[in-house]
Design a protein around this motif. Sequence first.
Motif, mmCIF file in Angstrom:
data_model
loop_
_atom_site.group_PDB
_atom_site.id
_atom_site.type_symbol
_atom_site.label_atom_id
_atom_site.label_comp_id
_atom_site.label_asym_id
_atom_site.label_seq_id
_atom_site.Cartn_x
_atom_site.Cartn_y
_atom_site.Cartn_z
ATOM 1 N N UNK A 267 0.826 -1.197 0.000
ATOM 2 C CA UNK A 267 0.000 0.000 0.000
ATOM 3 C C UNK A 267 0.868 1.258 0.000
ATOM 4 N N UNK A 268 1.923 1.246 0.792
ATOM 5 C CA UNK A 268 2.798 2.424 0.868
ATOM 6 C C UNK A 268 3.536 2.650 -0.448
ATOM 7 N N UNK A 269 4.131 1.584 -0.979
ATOM 8 C CA UNK A 269 4.874 1.739 -2.234
ATOM 9 C C UNK A 269 3.927 2.215 -3.340
ATOM 10 N N UNK A 270 2.651 1.797 -3.260
ATOM 11 C CA UNK A 270 1.673 2.147 -4.294
ATOM 12 C C UNK A 270 1.344 3.630 -4.333
ATOM 13 N N UNK A 271 1.733 4.379 -3.305
ATOM 14 C CA UNK A 271 1.441 5.817 -3.275
ATOM 15 C C UNK A 271 2.049 6.540 -4.465
ATOM 16 N N UNK A 272 3.132 5.989 -4.986
ATOM 17 C CA UNK A 272 3.851 6.597 -6.100
ATOM 18 C C UNK A 272 3.165 6.272 -7.430
ATOM 19 N N UNK A 273 2.251 5.268 -7.384
ATOM 20 C CA UNK A 273 1.554 4.824 -8.599
ATOM 21 C C UNK A 273 0.170 5.462 -8.632
ATOM 22 N N UNK B 4 13.662 15.238 12.038
ATOM 23 C CA UNK B 4 12.851 14.053 12.296
ATOM 24 C C UNK B 4 11.745 14.436 13.267
ATOM 25 N N UNK B 5 10.600 13.790 13.135
ATOM 26 C CA UNK B 5 9.485 14.093 14.029
ATOM 27 C C UNK B 5 8.556 12.894 14.098
ATOM 28 N N UNK B 6 7.579 12.973 15.011
ATOM 29 C CA UNK B 6 6.648 11.859 15.179
ATOM 30 C C UNK B 6 5.632 11.845 14.052
ATOM 31 N N UNK B 7 5.387 10.665 13.511
ATOM 32 C CA UNK B 7 4.479 10.520 12.380
ATOM 33 C C UNK B 7 3.093 11.098 12.682
ATOM 34 N N UNK B 8 2.523 10.777 13.861
ATOM 35 C CA UNK B 8 1.145 11.180 14.171
ATOM 36 C C UNK B 8 1.018 12.702 14.233
ATOM 37 N N UNK B 9 2.034 13.375 14.822
ATOM 38 C CA UNK B 9 1.979 14.828 14.949
ATOM 39 C C UNK B 9 2.099 15.488 13.577
ATOM 40 N N UNK B 10 2.981 14.931 12.753
ATOM 41 C CA UNK B 10 3.169 15.480 11.411
ATOM 42 C C UNK B 10 1.896 15.295 10.587
ATOM 43 N N UNK B 80 2.481 5.831 6.505
ATOM 44 C CA UNK B 80 3.722 5.379 7.144
ATOM 45 C C UNK B 80 3.389 4.677 8.455
ATOM 46 N N UNK B 81 4.273 3.778 8.922
ATOM 47 C CA UNK B 81 4.025 3.156 10.229
ATOM 48 C C UNK B 81 4.126 4.206 11.344
ATOM 49 N N UNK B 82 3.549 3.926 12.513
ATOM 50 C CA UNK B 82 3.588 4.866 13.647
ATOM 51 C C UNK B 82 4.983 4.873 14.241
ATOM 52 N N UNK B 83 5.819 5.766 13.774
ATOM 53 C CA UNK B 83 7.222 5.747 14.167
ATOM 54 C C UNK B 83 7.786 7.152 13.940
ATOM 55 N N UNK B 96 12.328 10.641 2.405
ATOM 56 C CA UNK B 96 11.494 10.434 3.592
ATOM 57 C C UNK B 96 11.679 8.989 4.044
ATOM 58 N N UNK B 97 12.089 8.800 5.307
ATOM 59 C CA UNK B 97 12.328 7.453 5.824
ATOM 60 C C UNK B 97 11.529 7.241 7.097
ATOM 61 N N UNK B 98 10.956 6.055 7.223
ATOM 62 C CA UNK B 98 10.213 5.722 8.442
ATOM 63 C C UNK B 98 10.137 4.213 8.503
ATOM 64 N N UNK B 99 10.660 3.618 9.578
ATOM 65 C CA UNK B 99 10.666 2.159 9.690
ATOM 66 C C UNK B 99 11.391 1.574 8.493
ATOM 67 N N UNK B 100 10.752 0.615 7.808
ATOM 68 C CA UNK B 100 11.389 -0.013 6.656
ATOM 69 C C UNK B 100 10.981 0.650 5.345
ATOM 70 N N UNK B 101 10.280 1.792 5.428
ATOM 71 C CA UNK B 101 9.791 2.459 4.221
ATOM 72 C C UNK B 101 10.682 3.631 3.854
#
Lengths: 370, 370
Positions: A267-273, B4-10, B80-83, B96-101
């Motif tokens: 789902x995340x990677x698909x954001x670019x599509x 860097x910042x918290x995903x939920x706040x952003x 993005x994951x909650x991270x 943009x990096x978050x977890x494994x994304x």
Amino acid sequence: MKFSCEKALLQAAISTTSRAVSPKSSIPALEGILLEAGSDLRLTGYNLETGIRTIVPADIREEGTLVLGARLFGEIVRKLPDDIVTFQSENYMVNIKCGMSEFNILGTDPEEFPELPTVEYQNSLILPQSRLKAMISQTLFAVSDNESRPIHTGSLFEVDSEGLTIVSVDGYRLALRHESIDKKEGAETFSFVVPGAALSEVEKICSDVDEPASVTQGARHVMFKVGDTMLVSRRLEGEFLAYRQAIPRNNTIHVEGDTRALLSSIDRVSLIISDKLKSPLRCVFDSNLLKISTKTAIGDAYDECPLSGDGGGLEIGFNNKYLMDALKAAPADKVRLELTTGVSPCVILPTEGEENFLYMVLPVRLKAGE
Amino acid sequence: MKFSCEKALLQAAISTTSRAVSPKSSIPALEGILLEAGSDLRLTGYNLETGIRTIVPADIREEGTLVLGARLFGEIVRKLPDDIVTFQSENYMVNIKCGMSEFNILGTDPEEFPELPTVEYQNSLILPQSRLKAMISQTLFAVSDNESRPIHTGSLFEVDSEGLTIVSVDGYRLALRHESIDKKEGAETFSFVVPGAALSEVEKICSDVDEPASVTQGARHVMFKVGDTMLVSRRLEGEFLAYRQAIPRNNTIHVEGDTRALLSSIDRVSLIISDKLKSPLRCVFDSNLLKISTKTAIGDAYDECPLSGDGGGLEIGFNNKYLMDALKAAPADKVRLELTTGVSPCVILPTEGEENFLYMVLPVRLKAGE
């Protein structure tokens, strides 16, 4: 015609039968619901493809029939107070009374309403509503919308001593669900194809309860019975794909993963599509890890998802939507992905227990730089 | 730029500032959100009418500014994951990096983003967010959408020693709400008109909490501050209706009714009315009873609603939508309707306590047979 009934029951019946009413038709009666007050009160909607009929408990004081515009009739009843509704019609003018509210609206000649086809009994099966509902919803997405092969715009129902198998296929993917049934009558084995549009309504009519639903196959039609509601649809004629031969079963690569984690990554990677910027997912099955990436004019995206098993570095391309549809439908928290080469299909199966679902997604060719 | 910042706040900050972003603009930067990493991280959306700026707690490692497309930026962060999310930009390319994304997308030159107007302080007031939110939502519906009288496409804010009064008017009806405020600075009395579009955003930014919101009137702009979020809008210039003179206050007929019961009755009768088939409501105020009826090509409808008080049989016509809008907005379970003749307005007021709301609806002429 004169009858009275409970507002809530009538509202539910209108809502159910409205699903088979044409929103816009050159025959005005087809935009309406047929009301028949005889020994009981029957409501019927029929768009010439799918017909839905249901019975409402009512106190009938004078028999008769009438067609009322489904939209207006539905809105009036929905907004009436929770009370007994009284109907009285003379010619085509109907008077609706409930509490302090009163409406006079014009109906249509019931003679113009087409007759529902009768289903000559051949074979039938019975299974819990909730099971039928789940099986339909978990295969319906793979029904083809390509009218050039009409047979694949429906789902195949295959009944044998093992139970019921429902299969949908659209040339790019296949969805299969199998479950046991409560009862079977007629031939030893039988099969028929039901239009996707009708199945979408059957899914909505079925509730998440164990009460039985019956499916009756006629010569040209099929009938679903769920409680007091009956749905009739024509069968699709033609030769359905010989699906067993189409599914590769001696796959060399077996990996297992968490369904939701796989979905989130894709789902995340698909954001670019997007519809305008299409690009396949580039999937690399490594040891205990799936790497997913894609690239379009917007930018590039990369994600990873842990797996158990070794993919040996197999690189394969997929349409993101097809892969997600299958994973969303799969009724399991964990799934097994079976693969062989970068040009052979991916098969998605349960990790354990009976093989009650199988999804197949064909790969797409990856170009350099994608 | 690197932070860097918290995903939920952003995510929350993007969602807030996106409200002031143009969905489609000839200037690409206006479809984006301005990110400014300085002593803090500021996000700004500005469609040249309304600007929204908010602050996000962030760990800033390298200062910088960039504009990112609001839709894509919002969707990426949402999924993005909650991270912790890490941003790093070089020229206009942001990683943009978050977890494994991981995403690499292209931003726009921040120089192309227009500067938010500064609000030169004149007068200001402070009141609880929840109160401001309610006052706006209960008057906004009566703002005019007729651009030929621009001043009435906004709501009048009138501040005096008694508190804040908000008034909207569109030529057919008027909505007024009055409440006390916590604090006032500047002139003894002051007033200004805020565009309806900006108020609609202020309403969404305010929460149902007692934390304060401040409103600052500048020479040509007005600024709302709610927590870490600030909204700037231009003021509407022109002469607002002298509303006090427009409201008849010596009405001879006073009746009281239950707001929801009145709404239900009108709502039901309105089923016969559509955009294509318009017809006024024929209201007859009898002794302790309101009779409502209407008639169109679809049919006729009749409803009754109990009232307390004697209307003396007054017959008066209303646009159903205008009457319903006022009753829906009225913050009271019971309302008083004041009337005088069939051609003078209906005034809707609280039945008891302070007069903190007043709605006025002009009648429409009834033709015979309607």
